[in-house]
Design a protein around this motif. Sequence first.
Motif, mmCIF file in Angstrom:
data_model
loop_
_atom_site.group_PDB
_atom_site.id
_atom_site.type_symbol
_atom_site.label_atom_id
_atom_site.label_comp_id
_atom_site.label_asym_id
_atom_site.label_seq_id
_atom_site.Cartn_x
_atom_site.Cartn_y
_atom_site.Cartn_z
ATOM 1 N N GLY A 23 -17.370 132.153 36.569
ATOM 2 C CA GLY A 23 -18.701 132.629 36.216
ATOM 3 C C GLY A 23 -18.776 133.104 34.775
ATOM 4 N N ALA A 24 -17.721 133.811 34.321
ATOM 5 C CA ALA A 24 -17.701 134.287 32.939
ATOM 6 C C ALA A 24 -17.594 133.123 31.959
ATOM 7 N N LEU A 25 -16.790 132.109 32.304
ATOM 8 C CA LEU A 25 -16.663 130.943 31.426
ATOM 9 C C LEU A 25 -17.978 130.185 31.320
ATOM 10 N N GLU A 26 -18.702 130.112 32.429
ATOM 11 C CA GLU A 26 -20.005 129.438 32.396
ATOM 12 C C GLU A 26 -20.985 130.194 31.507
ATOM 13 N N GLN A 27 -20.957 131.530 31.608
ATOM 14 C CA GLN A 27 -21.858 132.323 30.767
ATOM 15 C C GLN A 27 -21.458 132.244 29.301
ATOM 16 N N GLN A 28 -20.167 132.095 29.052
ATOM 17 C CA GLN A 28 -19.694 132.041 27.662
ATOM 18 C C GLN A 28 -20.207 130.818 26.925
ATOM 19 N N LYS A 29 -20.586 129.775 27.681
ATOM 20 C CA LYS A 29 -21.156 128.592 27.028
ATOM 21 C C LYS A 29 -22.449 128.932 26.307
#
Length: 608
Positions: A23-29
Amino acid sequence: MPMVRIGEALIALGFITPRELDGALEQQKNERGVALGQLLVRQGVVSQENLQTALARKMRYPVVDAGSFPIEARALQRLPYAIASRLTALPLILHGGRLVVALEDPSQRLTIDEIEFASQCKVVPVLARAGTLAAALHAAYDKIGAVDLSLRRLGDGGAATEFEPEDAGKLLASLEQTPEVKGAEDDGPSIEQSDNSLVRLINTMILEAQAQGVSDIHVETQPGREKVRIRFRKDGQLRPYLELPPTYRNALLARLKIMCDLDISERRKPQDGKINFGRFVPGQRLELRVATIPTHSGLEDAVLRLLASAKPLPLDKLGLSANNFERFKAVVARPYGMVLCVGPTGSGKTTTLHSALGYINTPDRKIWTAEDPIEITQAGLRQVQVNPRIDWTFAKALRAFLRADPDVIMVGEIRDQETSQVAIEASLTGHLVLSTLHTNSAPETVTRLLDMGMDPFNFADALLAVLAQRLVRRLCPDCRQPYDAGEAELAELLADYRHAMGDAENVPGEAEVLADWRRRLATPDGRYKLYRPAGCPKCDGSGFRGRAAIHELMTVSRRMRQLIQTGARAEELQRCGLSEGMRTLRQDGIEKVLAGVTTLEEVRAVSN
Protein backbone atom coordinates in the motif's frame (compact mmCIF):
# COMPACT_ATOMS: atom_id res chain seq x y z
CA MET A 1 25.34 1.44 0.28
CA PRO A 2 23.72 -1.58 2.00
CA MET A 3 21.85 -3.85 -0.35
CA VAL A 4 18.88 -4.49 2.02
CA ARG A 5 15.80 -2.40 1.17
CA ILE A 6 14.08 -0.51 3.99
CA GLY A 7 10.76 -2.23 3.28
CA GLU A 8 12.36 -5.67 3.58
CA ALA A 9 14.08 -4.63 6.81
CA LEU A 10 10.82 -3.43 8.37
CA ILE A 11 9.03 -6.67 7.42
CA ALA A 12 11.90 -8.78 8.80
CA LEU A 13 11.62 -7.00 12.17
CA GLY A 14 7.84 -7.43 12.23
CA PHE A 15 7.10 -3.70 12.18
CA ILE A 16 4.91 -3.84 9.04
CA THR A 17 3.14 -6.48 6.97
CA PRO A 18 3.69 -7.12 3.26
CA ARG A 19 0.22 -5.69 2.55
CA GLU A 20 1.09 -2.44 4.35
CA LEU A 21 4.32 -2.24 2.36
CA ASP A 22 2.45 -2.75 -0.93
CA GLY A 23 0.00 0.00 0.00
CA ALA A 24 2.83 2.41 0.83
CA LEU A 25 4.63 1.60 -2.43
CA GLU A 26 1.45 2.27 -4.39
CA GLN A 27 1.01 5.62 -2.67
CA GLN A 28 4.65 6.49 -3.28
CA LYS A 29 3.97 6.46 -7.02
CA ASN A 30 1.95 9.66 -6.46
CA GLU A 31 4.38 11.11 -3.89
CA ARG A 32 7.71 10.00 -5.25
CA GLY A 33 9.51 12.90 -3.63
CA VAL A 34 8.92 11.31 -0.21
CA ALA A 35 11.16 8.49 0.99
CA LEU A 36 9.39 5.20 1.69
CA GLY A 37 10.37 5.18 5.34
CA GLN A 38 9.06 8.69 5.94
CA LEU A 39 5.85 7.84 4.08
CA LEU A 40 5.25 4.90 6.43
CA VAL A 41 5.90 7.14 9.43
CA ARG A 42 3.49 9.76 8.11
CA GLN A 43 0.80 7.11 7.60
CA GLY A 44 1.24 5.96 11.19
CA VAL A 45 2.19 2.44 10.14
CA VAL A 46 5.55 2.62 11.95
CA SER A 47 7.05 5.05 14.44
CA GLN A 48 10.18 7.10 13.84
CA GLU A 49 11.94 4.98 16.49
CA ASN A 50 10.99 1.73 14.73
CA LEU A 51 12.19 3.13 11.40
CA GLN A 52 15.54 4.03 12.93
CA THR A 53 15.79 0.61 14.55
CA ALA A 54 15.36 -0.99 11.12
CA LEU A 55 17.94 1.30 9.58
CA ALA A 56 20.42 0.53 12.35
CA ARG A 57 19.87 -3.20 12.89
CA LYS A 58 19.04 -4.53 9.45
CA MET A 59 20.74 -1.99 7.17
CA ARG A 60 23.71 -1.65 9.52
CA TYR A 61 24.02 2.10 9.56
CA PRO A 62 26.14 3.35 12.51
CA VAL A 63 24.06 5.32 15.02
CA VAL A 64 25.40 8.59 16.45
CA ASP A 65 24.17 11.01 19.07
CA ALA A 66 24.44 14.26 17.09
CA GLY A 67 24.01 16.40 20.21
CA SER A 68 27.16 15.12 21.93
CA PHE A 69 29.34 14.14 18.96
CA PRO A 70 32.65 16.12 18.70
CA ILE A 71 31.99 17.72 15.29
CA GLU A 72 34.94 18.98 13.21
CA ALA A 73 34.71 22.58 11.97
CA ARG A 74 36.39 21.65 8.68
CA ALA A 75 33.64 19.10 8.02
CA LEU A 76 30.96 21.77 8.55
CA GLN A 77 32.79 24.10 6.17
CA ARG A 78 32.45 21.59 3.33
CA LEU A 79 28.62 21.83 3.33
CA PRO A 80 26.94 25.30 3.37
CA TYR A 81 24.44 25.86 6.17
CA ALA A 82 21.60 26.62 3.75
CA ILE A 83 21.92 23.19 2.15
CA ALA A 84 22.54 21.34 5.43
CA SER A 85 19.44 22.94 6.95
CA ARG A 86 17.23 22.19 3.96
CA LEU A 87 18.34 18.55 3.79
CA THR A 88 18.61 18.13 7.60
CA ALA A 89 22.13 16.77 7.17
CA LEU A 90 24.94 17.35 9.69
CA PRO A 91 28.58 16.81 8.61
CA LEU A 92 30.52 15.23 11.49
CA ILE A 93 34.10 14.52 10.44
CA LEU A 94 36.29 14.63 7.35
CA HIS A 95 38.55 11.62 7.10
CA GLY A 96 40.59 10.39 4.14
CA GLY A 97 38.72 12.60 1.70
CA ARG A 98 35.36 11.19 2.86
CA LEU A 99 32.73 13.24 4.66
CA VAL A 100 30.79 11.46 7.42
CA VAL A 101 27.28 12.94 7.50
CA ALA A 102 24.50 12.29 10.00
CA LEU A 103 21.01 11.89 8.53
CA GLU A 104 17.64 10.87 9.90
CA ASP A 105 17.22 8.56 6.91
CA PRO A 106 20.59 7.58 5.36
CA SER A 107 18.87 5.50 2.65
CA GLN A 108 17.81 8.59 0.65
CA ARG A 109 20.12 8.37 -2.35
CA LEU A 110 19.12 11.74 -3.87
CA THR A 111 19.99 13.55 -0.65
CA ILE A 112 23.41 11.89 -0.53
CA ASP A 113 24.03 12.74 -4.20
CA GLU A 114 23.32 16.41 -3.53
CA ILE A 115 25.58 16.48 -0.46
CA GLU A 116 28.39 14.87 -2.47
CA PHE A 117 28.03 17.51 -5.16
CA ALA A 118 27.84 20.48 -2.76
CA SER A 119 30.76 19.27 -0.61
CA GLN A 120 32.82 17.78 -3.46
CA CYS A 121 33.48 14.79 -1.19
CA LYS A 122 32.45 11.16 -1.09
CA VAL A 123 29.79 10.88 1.61
CA VAL A 124 29.58 8.16 4.31
CA PRO A 125 26.05 8.38 5.75
CA VAL A 126 25.35 7.55 9.42
CA LEU A 127 22.11 7.48 11.38
CA ALA A 128 21.27 10.28 13.82
CA ARG A 129 19.03 9.50 16.80
CA ALA A 130 15.47 10.62 16.20
CA GLY A 131 14.67 14.17 17.23
CA THR A 132 18.27 15.23 17.90
CA LEU A 133 19.48 16.31 14.47
CA ALA A 134 17.81 19.71 13.87
CA ALA A 135 18.92 21.26 17.17
CA ALA A 136 22.43 19.81 16.88
CA LEU A 137 22.73 21.09 13.30
CA HIS A 138 21.82 24.67 14.23
CA ALA A 139 24.09 24.64 17.28
CA ALA A 140 27.08 23.25 15.34
CA TYR A 141 26.86 25.81 12.51
CA ASP A 142 26.15 28.62 14.99
CA LYS A 143 29.39 27.77 16.80
CA ILE A 144 31.44 28.47 13.63
CA GLY A 145 29.40 31.58 12.75
CA ALA A 146 27.81 30.08 9.63
CA VAL A 147 24.19 30.63 10.68
CA ASP A 148 24.46 34.41 10.93
CA LEU A 149 26.37 34.56 7.64
CA SER A 150 23.68 32.54 5.86
CA LEU A 151 20.87 34.66 7.26
CA ARG A 152 22.69 37.83 6.25
CA ARG A 153 23.05 36.53 2.69
CA LEU A 154 19.36 35.80 2.49
CA GLY A 155 18.45 39.13 4.04
CA ASP A 156 20.41 41.35 1.68
CA GLY A 157 18.47 40.23 -1.39
CA GLY A 158 20.94 37.54 -2.41
CA ALA A 159 23.81 39.90 -3.28
CA ALA A 160 26.40 37.44 -2.00
CA THR A 161 25.12 34.83 -4.45
CA GLU A 162 25.05 37.28 -7.34
CA PHE A 163 21.29 36.82 -7.95
CA GLU A 164 18.93 39.75 -8.37
CA PRO A 165 15.65 39.49 -6.46
CA GLU A 166 13.59 39.74 -9.62
CA ASP A 167 15.59 36.88 -11.14
CA ALA A 168 14.58 34.55 -8.30
CA GLY A 169 10.97 35.54 -8.87
CA LYS A 170 11.24 34.78 -12.57
CA LEU A 171 12.75 31.38 -11.86
CA LEU A 172 10.09 30.40 -9.35
CA ALA A 173 7.38 31.66 -11.69
CA SER A 174 8.81 29.65 -14.56
CA LEU A 175 8.86 26.51 -12.44
CA GLU A 176 5.24 27.03 -11.36
CA GLN A 177 3.87 28.05 -14.76
CA THR A 178 4.89 24.93 -16.69
CA PRO A 179 2.57 22.16 -15.45
CA GLU A 180 3.21 20.07 -18.54
CA VAL A 181 6.87 19.83 -17.63
CA LYS A 182 6.26 19.15 -13.92
CA GLY A 183 5.13 15.63 -14.70
CA ALA A 184 8.52 14.86 -16.21
CA GLU A 185 10.52 16.50 -13.45
CA ASP A 186 12.37 14.64 -10.75
CA ASP A 187 10.58 13.78 -7.58
CA GLY A 188 12.79 15.48 -5.03
CA PRO A 189 12.49 19.09 -3.89
CA SER A 190 13.98 21.38 -6.54
CA ILE A 191 16.96 23.56 -5.74
CA GLU A 192 16.02 27.16 -5.08
CA GLN A 193 17.92 29.95 -6.73
CA SER A 194 18.89 31.40 -3.36
CA ASP A 195 21.13 28.38 -2.84
CA ASN A 196 24.69 29.63 -2.89
CA SER A 197 25.92 26.26 -4.18
CA LEU A 198 24.25 26.78 -7.56
CA VAL A 199 26.16 29.98 -8.30
CA ARG A 200 29.40 28.50 -7.01
CA LEU A 201 28.86 25.47 -9.23
CA ILE A 202 28.49 27.49 -12.42
CA ASN A 203 31.32 29.91 -11.63
CA THR A 204 33.67 27.08 -10.62
CA MET A 205 32.71 25.02 -13.67
CA ILE A 206 33.51 27.90 -16.04
CA LEU A 207 36.76 28.80 -14.29
CA GLU A 208 37.93 25.17 -14.31
CA ALA A 209 37.03 24.84 -17.98
CA GLN A 210 39.08 27.94 -18.76
CA ALA A 211 42.05 26.68 -16.71
CA GLN A 212 41.98 23.29 -18.44
CA GLY A 213 41.86 24.77 -21.96
CA VAL A 214 38.33 23.48 -22.62
CA SER A 215 36.59 24.71 -25.78
CA ASP A 216 32.97 23.73 -24.97
CA ILE A 217 30.87 22.85 -21.93
CA HIS A 218 27.92 20.51 -22.56
CA VAL A 219 25.04 20.47 -20.04
CA GLU A 220 22.82 17.44 -20.72
CA THR A 221 19.57 16.85 -18.83
CA GLN A 222 17.74 13.55 -18.48
CA PRO A 223 14.10 12.86 -17.56
CA GLY A 224 12.90 11.38 -14.29
CA ARG A 225 15.49 10.56 -11.67
CA GLU A 226 18.45 10.52 -14.03
CA LYS A 227 21.31 12.84 -13.14
CA VAL A 228 22.27 15.97 -15.04
CA ARG A 229 25.50 15.28 -16.92
CA ILE A 230 28.12 17.93 -17.63
CA ARG A 231 30.92 17.17 -20.10
CA PHE A 232 33.93 19.18 -21.27
CA ARG A 233 35.31 19.16 -24.82
CA LYS A 234 39.08 19.38 -24.60
CA ASP A 235 41.44 18.85 -27.53
CA GLY A 236 38.41 17.84 -29.59
CA GLN A 237 37.39 15.01 -27.21
CA LEU A 238 34.37 15.03 -24.88
CA ARG A 239 35.22 14.07 -21.30
CA PRO A 240 32.90 13.65 -18.28
CA TYR A 241 33.26 16.47 -15.75
CA LEU A 242 30.42 16.26 -13.26
CA GLU A 243 27.06 14.64 -12.58
CA LEU A 244 24.46 16.54 -10.57
CA PRO A 245 21.31 15.39 -8.80
CA PRO A 246 18.16 15.91 -10.88
CA THR A 247 16.94 18.52 -8.37
CA TYR A 248 19.47 20.93 -9.91
CA ARG A 249 18.06 20.54 -13.42
CA ASN A 250 15.67 23.49 -13.70
CA ALA A 251 17.66 25.97 -11.64
CA LEU A 252 20.89 25.24 -13.52
CA LEU A 253 19.36 25.94 -16.93
CA ALA A 254 17.48 28.97 -15.63
CA ARG A 255 20.63 30.42 -14.07
CA LEU A 256 22.53 30.04 -17.37
CA LYS A 257 19.68 31.78 -19.22
CA ILE A 258 19.64 34.64 -16.72
CA MET A 259 23.41 35.10 -17.13
CA CYS A 260 22.97 35.66 -20.87
CA ASP A 261 19.65 37.56 -20.69
CA LEU A 262 17.48 34.86 -22.28
CA ASP A 263 13.81 34.15 -21.59
CA ILE A 264 13.77 31.58 -18.78
CA SER A 265 10.08 30.81 -19.31
CA GLU A 266 10.65 29.70 -22.94
CA ARG A 267 11.50 26.02 -23.04
CA ARG A 268 9.98 24.96 -26.35
CA LYS A 269 12.29 26.85 -28.74
CA PRO A 270 16.09 27.01 -29.00
CA GLN A 271 17.73 30.22 -27.82
CA ASP A 272 21.24 31.61 -28.05
CA GLY A 273 23.04 34.36 -26.20
CA LYS A 274 26.36 35.41 -24.67
CA ILE A 275 27.73 35.59 -21.15
CA ASN A 276 30.21 38.30 -20.24
CA PHE A 277 31.80 36.39 -17.37
CA GLY A 278 33.50 39.50 -16.00
CA ARG A 279 30.06 40.68 -14.78
CA PHE A 280 29.86 37.74 -12.39
CA VAL A 281 33.52 37.18 -11.49
CA PRO A 282 35.37 40.51 -11.57
CA GLY A 283 38.73 40.46 -13.30
CA GLN A 284 37.92 37.57 -15.65
CA ARG A 285 38.24 38.44 -19.34
CA LEU A 286 36.10 35.68 -20.72
CA GLU A 287 33.04 35.53 -22.94
CA LEU A 288 30.86 32.49 -23.49
CA ARG A 289 28.48 31.80 -26.35
CA VAL A 290 25.45 29.88 -25.05
CA ALA A 291 22.97 27.81 -27.05
CA THR A 292 19.96 26.11 -25.43
CA ILE A 293 18.15 23.31 -27.26
CA PRO A 294 14.82 21.73 -26.23
CA THR A 295 14.95 17.95 -25.82
CA HIS A 296 12.33 15.28 -25.14
CA SER A 297 10.12 15.24 -22.04
CA GLY A 298 10.01 19.03 -21.95
CA LEU A 299 13.68 19.34 -20.96
CA GLU A 300 16.54 21.43 -22.33
CA ASP A 301 20.26 21.03 -22.99
CA ALA A 302 22.80 23.83 -23.08
CA VAL A 303 26.18 24.16 -24.80
CA LEU A 304 28.61 26.87 -23.72
CA ARG A 305 31.54 27.77 -26.00
CA LEU A 306 34.42 29.56 -24.30
CA LEU A 307 35.65 32.59 -26.23
CA ALA A 308 38.69 33.69 -24.26
CA SER A 309 40.22 36.93 -25.50
CA ALA A 310 43.46 35.84 -27.13
CA LYS A 311 46.40 37.13 -29.11
CA PRO A 312 47.22 35.87 -32.62
CA LEU A 313 49.85 33.20 -33.14
CA PRO A 314 52.88 34.12 -35.28
CA LEU A 315 52.51 32.69 -38.78
CA ASP A 316 55.51 30.39 -38.32
CA LYS A 317 53.88 28.80 -35.23
CA LEU A 318 50.83 27.46 -37.09
CA GLY A 319 52.53 24.18 -37.97
CA LEU A 320 52.54 24.73 -41.74
CA SER A 321 55.02 22.56 -43.62
CA ALA A 322 57.98 24.38 -45.14
CA ASN A 323 56.46 24.26 -48.63
CA ASN A 324 53.00 25.40 -47.47
CA PHE A 325 54.51 28.12 -45.30
CA GLU A 326 56.39 29.78 -48.17
CA ARG A 327 53.44 29.52 -50.56
CA PHE A 328 50.97 30.87 -47.99
CA LYS A 329 53.22 33.81 -47.14
CA ALA A 330 53.44 34.70 -50.82
CA VAL A 331 49.66 34.53 -51.21
CA VAL A 332 48.72 36.76 -48.24
CA ALA A 333 51.31 39.33 -49.30
CA ARG A 334 49.47 39.90 -52.61
CA PRO A 335 47.79 43.32 -52.96
CA TYR A 336 44.37 42.04 -54.00
CA GLY A 337 42.41 38.83 -54.46
CA MET A 338 40.61 36.32 -52.23
CA VAL A 339 42.11 33.83 -49.76
CA LEU A 340 39.81 31.27 -48.13
CA CYS A 341 40.43 29.13 -45.06
CA VAL A 342 38.05 26.17 -44.86
CA GLY A 343 37.18 23.38 -42.46
CA PRO A 344 34.55 22.34 -39.90
CA THR A 345 33.61 24.34 -36.82
CA GLY A 346 36.41 24.45 -34.29
CA SER A 347 39.23 23.59 -36.69
CA GLY A 348 41.23 26.79 -36.07
CA LYS A 349 40.23 28.77 -39.19
CA THR A 350 39.91 32.09 -37.34
CA THR A 351 43.27 31.57 -35.65
CA THR A 352 44.92 31.00 -39.04
CA LEU A 353 43.36 34.11 -40.59
CA HIS A 354 44.39 36.28 -37.66
CA SER A 355 47.94 34.93 -37.94
CA ALA A 356 47.91 35.93 -41.62
CA LEU A 357 46.59 39.40 -40.68
CA GLY A 358 49.32 39.70 -38.07
CA TYR A 359 51.91 38.96 -40.75
CA ILE A 360 50.64 41.75 -43.05
CA ASN A 361 49.51 44.16 -40.30
CA THR A 362 51.79 47.13 -40.97
CA PRO A 363 51.22 50.88 -40.45
CA ASP A 364 50.74 51.45 -44.19
CA ARG A 365 47.72 49.09 -44.41
CA LYS A 366 44.12 49.68 -43.33
CA ILE A 367 42.58 46.36 -42.24
CA TRP A 368 38.87 45.91 -41.48
CA THR A 369 37.41 42.71 -40.00
CA ALA A 370 33.78 41.60 -39.61
CA GLU A 371 33.47 38.79 -37.07
CA ASP A 372 30.86 36.92 -35.04
CA PRO A 373 32.09 36.84 -32.35
CA ILE A 374 35.40 38.71 -32.01
CA GLU A 375 37.62 36.02 -30.45
CA ILE A 376 41.10 37.43 -31.17
CA THR A 377 42.07 41.09 -30.95
CA GLN A 378 45.03 42.83 -32.57
CA ALA A 379 46.31 46.36 -32.32
CA GLY A 380 45.98 48.18 -35.65
CA LEU A 381 42.92 46.21 -36.82
CA ARG A 382 39.50 47.83 -37.06
CA GLN A 383 37.29 45.00 -35.82
CA VAL A 384 33.51 44.96 -36.13
CA GLN A 385 31.04 42.63 -34.39
CA VAL A 386 28.14 41.69 -36.68
CA ASN A 387 24.66 41.25 -35.21
CA PRO A 388 22.04 39.55 -37.41
CA ARG A 389 19.31 40.41 -34.88
CA ILE A 390 19.50 44.06 -35.90
CA ASP A 391 20.16 43.20 -39.56
CA TRP A 392 23.86 44.04 -39.27
CA THR A 393 25.11 41.13 -41.39
CA PHE A 394 28.44 40.17 -42.95
CA ALA A 395 27.24 41.42 -46.35
CA LYS A 396 26.23 44.82 -44.95
CA ALA A 397 29.48 45.13 -43.03
CA LEU A 398 31.41 44.34 -46.22
CA ARG A 399 29.58 47.07 -48.14
CA ALA A 400 30.29 49.52 -45.33
CA PHE A 401 33.99 48.60 -45.37
CA LEU A 402 34.23 49.31 -49.11
CA ARG A 403 33.21 52.92 -48.40
CA ALA A 404 35.87 53.23 -45.68
CA ASP A 405 39.01 53.03 -47.87
CA PRO A 406 40.29 49.54 -46.87
CA ASP A 407 43.39 47.70 -48.04
CA VAL A 408 42.57 44.34 -46.47
CA ILE A 409 39.17 42.93 -45.43
CA MET A 410 38.60 39.87 -43.30
CA VAL A 411 35.08 38.37 -43.26
CA GLY A 412 34.41 35.95 -40.43
CA GLU A 413 32.41 33.54 -42.58
CA ILE A 414 30.79 33.33 -46.00
CA ARG A 415 27.32 32.02 -45.22
CA ASP A 416 25.23 33.01 -48.22
CA GLN A 417 25.31 34.09 -51.85
CA GLU A 418 25.07 37.79 -51.02
CA THR A 419 28.17 37.75 -48.81
CA SER A 420 30.19 35.73 -51.33
CA GLN A 421 29.14 38.04 -54.17
CA VAL A 422 30.21 41.20 -52.31
CA ALA A 423 33.48 39.53 -51.21
CA ILE A 424 34.34 38.65 -54.83
CA GLU A 425 33.51 42.15 -55.99
CA ALA A 426 35.75 43.60 -53.26
CA SER A 427 38.65 41.33 -54.23
CA LEU A 428 38.30 42.34 -57.90
CA THR A 429 38.43 46.05 -57.06
CA GLY A 430 41.87 46.16 -55.51
CA HIS A 431 41.34 44.69 -52.02
CA LEU A 432 42.74 41.59 -50.37
CA VAL A 433 39.80 39.63 -48.89
CA LEU A 434 40.26 36.82 -46.37
CA SER A 435 37.36 34.65 -45.22
CA THR A 436 36.31 31.21 -43.97
CA LEU A 437 33.91 28.60 -45.27
CA HIS A 438 32.60 25.25 -44.00
CA THR A 439 33.76 22.74 -46.60
CA ASN A 440 35.67 19.45 -46.46
CA SER A 441 38.64 20.13 -48.74
CA ALA A 442 40.24 22.86 -50.82
CA PRO A 443 38.97 21.64 -54.25
CA GLU A 444 35.43 21.15 -52.90
CA THR A 445 35.38 24.78 -51.80
CA VAL A 446 35.47 25.92 -55.42
CA THR A 447 32.58 23.71 -56.49
CA ARG A 448 30.60 24.72 -53.39
CA LEU A 449 30.87 28.43 -54.19
CA LEU A 450 30.02 27.85 -57.83
CA ASP A 451 26.94 25.92 -56.70
CA MET A 452 25.94 28.98 -54.64
CA GLY A 453 25.62 30.91 -57.92
CA MET A 454 29.00 32.58 -58.29
CA ASP A 455 30.04 33.69 -61.77
CA PRO A 456 32.89 31.26 -62.60
CA PHE A 457 34.92 33.87 -64.53
CA ASN A 458 34.82 36.50 -61.77
CA PHE A 459 35.42 33.88 -59.09
CA ALA A 460 38.38 32.36 -60.96
CA ASP A 461 39.94 35.81 -61.39
CA ALA A 462 39.42 36.70 -57.71
CA LEU A 463 40.56 33.49 -55.99
CA LEU A 464 44.21 33.29 -54.96
CA ALA A 465 44.29 30.23 -52.69
CA VAL A 466 42.24 27.92 -50.49
CA LEU A 467 43.72 26.55 -47.27
CA ALA A 468 41.85 23.57 -45.80
CA GLN A 469 42.79 22.50 -42.29
CA ARG A 470 41.93 20.13 -39.45
CA LEU A 471 43.12 19.78 -35.88
CA VAL A 472 44.58 16.54 -34.52
CA ARG A 473 45.57 15.74 -30.97
CA ARG A 474 49.26 16.33 -30.32
CA LEU A 475 51.29 13.60 -28.60
CA CYS A 476 52.34 14.58 -25.08
CA PRO A 477 56.07 15.41 -25.34
CA ASP A 478 56.70 14.25 -21.77
CA CYS A 479 55.45 10.67 -22.10
CA ARG A 480 55.32 9.71 -25.80
CA GLN A 481 57.15 6.45 -26.40
CA PRO A 482 59.38 6.16 -29.48
CA TYR A 483 59.84 2.98 -31.47
CA ASP A 484 61.39 2.08 -34.82
CA ALA A 485 58.90 1.85 -37.70
CA GLY A 486 58.94 -1.63 -39.25
CA GLU A 487 58.91 -2.28 -42.96
CA ALA A 488 55.20 -3.11 -42.90
CA GLU A 489 54.33 0.15 -41.13
CA LEU A 490 56.48 2.19 -43.50
CA ALA A 491 54.88 0.47 -46.51
CA GLU A 492 51.42 1.24 -45.08
CA LEU A 493 52.31 4.92 -44.63
CA LEU A 494 53.75 5.09 -48.14
CA ALA A 495 50.69 3.44 -49.71
CA ASP A 496 48.37 5.77 -47.80
CA TYR A 497 50.44 8.78 -48.89
CA ARG A 498 50.53 7.75 -52.55
CA HIS A 499 46.82 6.78 -52.70
CA ALA A 500 45.63 10.38 -53.16
CA MET A 501 47.98 10.88 -56.12
CA GLY A 502 45.91 8.59 -58.32
CA ASP A 503 46.54 9.32 -62.00
CA ALA A 504 47.73 12.91 -61.47
CA GLU A 505 50.61 14.05 -63.67
CA ASN A 506 54.09 15.08 -62.53
CA VAL A 507 53.70 13.64 -59.04
CA PRO A 508 56.57 11.89 -57.20
CA GLY A 509 56.79 8.10 -57.29
CA GLU A 510 57.40 5.83 -54.31
CA ALA A 511 61.19 6.05 -54.59
CA GLU A 512 61.09 9.84 -54.74
CA VAL A 513 58.75 10.07 -51.72
CA LEU A 514 60.97 7.75 -49.69
CA ALA A 515 64.08 9.70 -50.66
CA ASP A 516 62.41 12.95 -49.56
CA TRP A 517 61.31 11.40 -46.24
CA ARG A 518 64.81 10.00 -45.65
CA ARG A 519 66.31 13.45 -46.21
CA ARG A 520 63.90 15.33 -43.94
CA LEU A 521 62.38 12.91 -41.44
CA ALA A 522 64.69 9.91 -40.90
CA THR A 523 67.43 9.55 -38.27
CA PRO A 524 71.08 9.85 -39.45
CA ASP A 525 71.33 6.05 -39.72
CA GLY A 526 68.24 5.92 -42.00
CA ARG A 527 65.63 4.71 -39.48
CA TYR A 528 62.17 6.17 -38.99
CA LYS A 529 60.92 6.91 -35.49
CA LEU A 530 57.22 6.63 -34.71
CA TYR A 531 55.64 7.40 -31.34
CA ARG A 532 52.78 5.92 -29.36
CA PRO A 533 50.85 7.64 -26.54
CA ALA A 534 51.64 6.47 -23.01
CA GLY A 535 49.96 8.75 -20.48
CA CYS A 536 51.29 10.81 -17.59
CA PRO A 537 49.94 13.30 -14.99
CA LYS A 538 50.66 16.24 -17.30
CA CYS A 539 48.27 14.92 -19.98
CA ASP A 540 45.74 13.40 -17.52
CA GLY A 541 46.78 9.93 -18.60
CA SER A 542 45.53 10.36 -22.17
CA GLY A 543 48.92 10.47 -23.90
CA PHE A 544 47.89 13.63 -25.79
CA ARG A 545 48.32 17.28 -24.85
CA GLY A 546 47.22 20.16 -27.06
CA ARG A 547 46.45 20.04 -30.76
CA ALA A 548 48.30 20.46 -34.02
CA ALA A 549 46.99 21.46 -37.44
CA ILE A 550 47.26 19.59 -40.72
CA HIS A 551 46.83 21.60 -43.91
CA GLU A 552 45.93 21.38 -47.59
CA LEU A 553 46.92 24.49 -49.55
CA MET A 554 45.62 24.86 -53.11
CA THR A 555 46.92 27.93 -54.93
CA VAL A 556 45.29 29.11 -58.15
CA SER A 557 47.61 28.89 -61.14
CA ARG A 558 46.77 29.75 -64.76
CA ARG A 559 45.79 26.14 -65.48
CA MET A 560 43.68 25.95 -62.30
CA ARG A 561 41.94 29.19 -63.25
CA GLN A 562 40.95 27.73 -66.61
CA LEU A 563 39.49 24.65 -64.94
CA ILE A 564 37.44 26.83 -62.56
CA GLN A 565 36.12 28.92 -65.46
CA THR A 566 34.95 25.78 -67.26
CA GLY A 567 33.19 24.40 -64.15
CA ALA A 568 35.52 21.44 -63.63
CA ARG A 569 34.69 18.85 -60.96
CA ALA A 570 36.50 18.73 -57.60
CA GLU A 571 38.45 15.61 -58.66
CA GLU A 572 39.92 17.42 -61.67
CA LEU A 573 40.87 20.40 -59.51
CA GLN A 574 42.58 18.06 -57.03
CA ARG A 575 44.57 16.31 -59.76
CA CYS A 576 45.69 19.68 -61.07
CA GLY A 577 46.65 20.85 -57.58
CA LEU A 578 48.62 17.67 -56.83
CA SER A 579 50.58 17.99 -60.07
CA GLU A 580 51.49 21.57 -59.02
CA GLY A 581 52.78 20.67 -55.56
CA MET A 582 49.65 20.60 -53.40
CA ARG A 583 49.54 17.97 -50.65
CA THR A 584 46.26 16.71 -49.22
CA LEU A 585 45.27 16.76 -45.56
CA ARG A 586 46.09 13.04 -45.27
CA GLN A 587 49.52 13.50 -46.83
CA ASP A 588 50.38 16.45 -44.59
CA GLY A 589 49.18 14.43 -41.60
CA ILE A 590 51.36 11.44 -42.50
CA GLU A 591 54.43 13.69 -42.57
CA LYS A 592 53.49 14.97 -39.10
CA VAL A 593 53.20 11.35 -37.93
CA LEU A 594 56.77 10.69 -39.15
CA ALA A 595 57.85 13.90 -37.39
CA GLY A 596 56.50 12.60 -34.07
CA VAL A 597 53.73 15.20 -33.74
CA THR A 598 50.72 12.87 -33.71
CA THR A 599 49.59 9.34 -34.56
CA LEU A 600 48.24 7.85 -37.77
CA GLU A 601 44.93 7.05 -36.05
CA GLU A 602 44.42 10.74 -35.27
CA VAL A 603 45.15 11.74 -38.88
CA ARG A 604 42.81 9.11 -40.29
CA ALA A 605 40.05 10.25 -37.94
CA VAL A 606 39.91 13.72 -39.52
CA SER A 607 40.83 13.13 -43.17
CA ASN A 608 39.56 11.04 -46.08
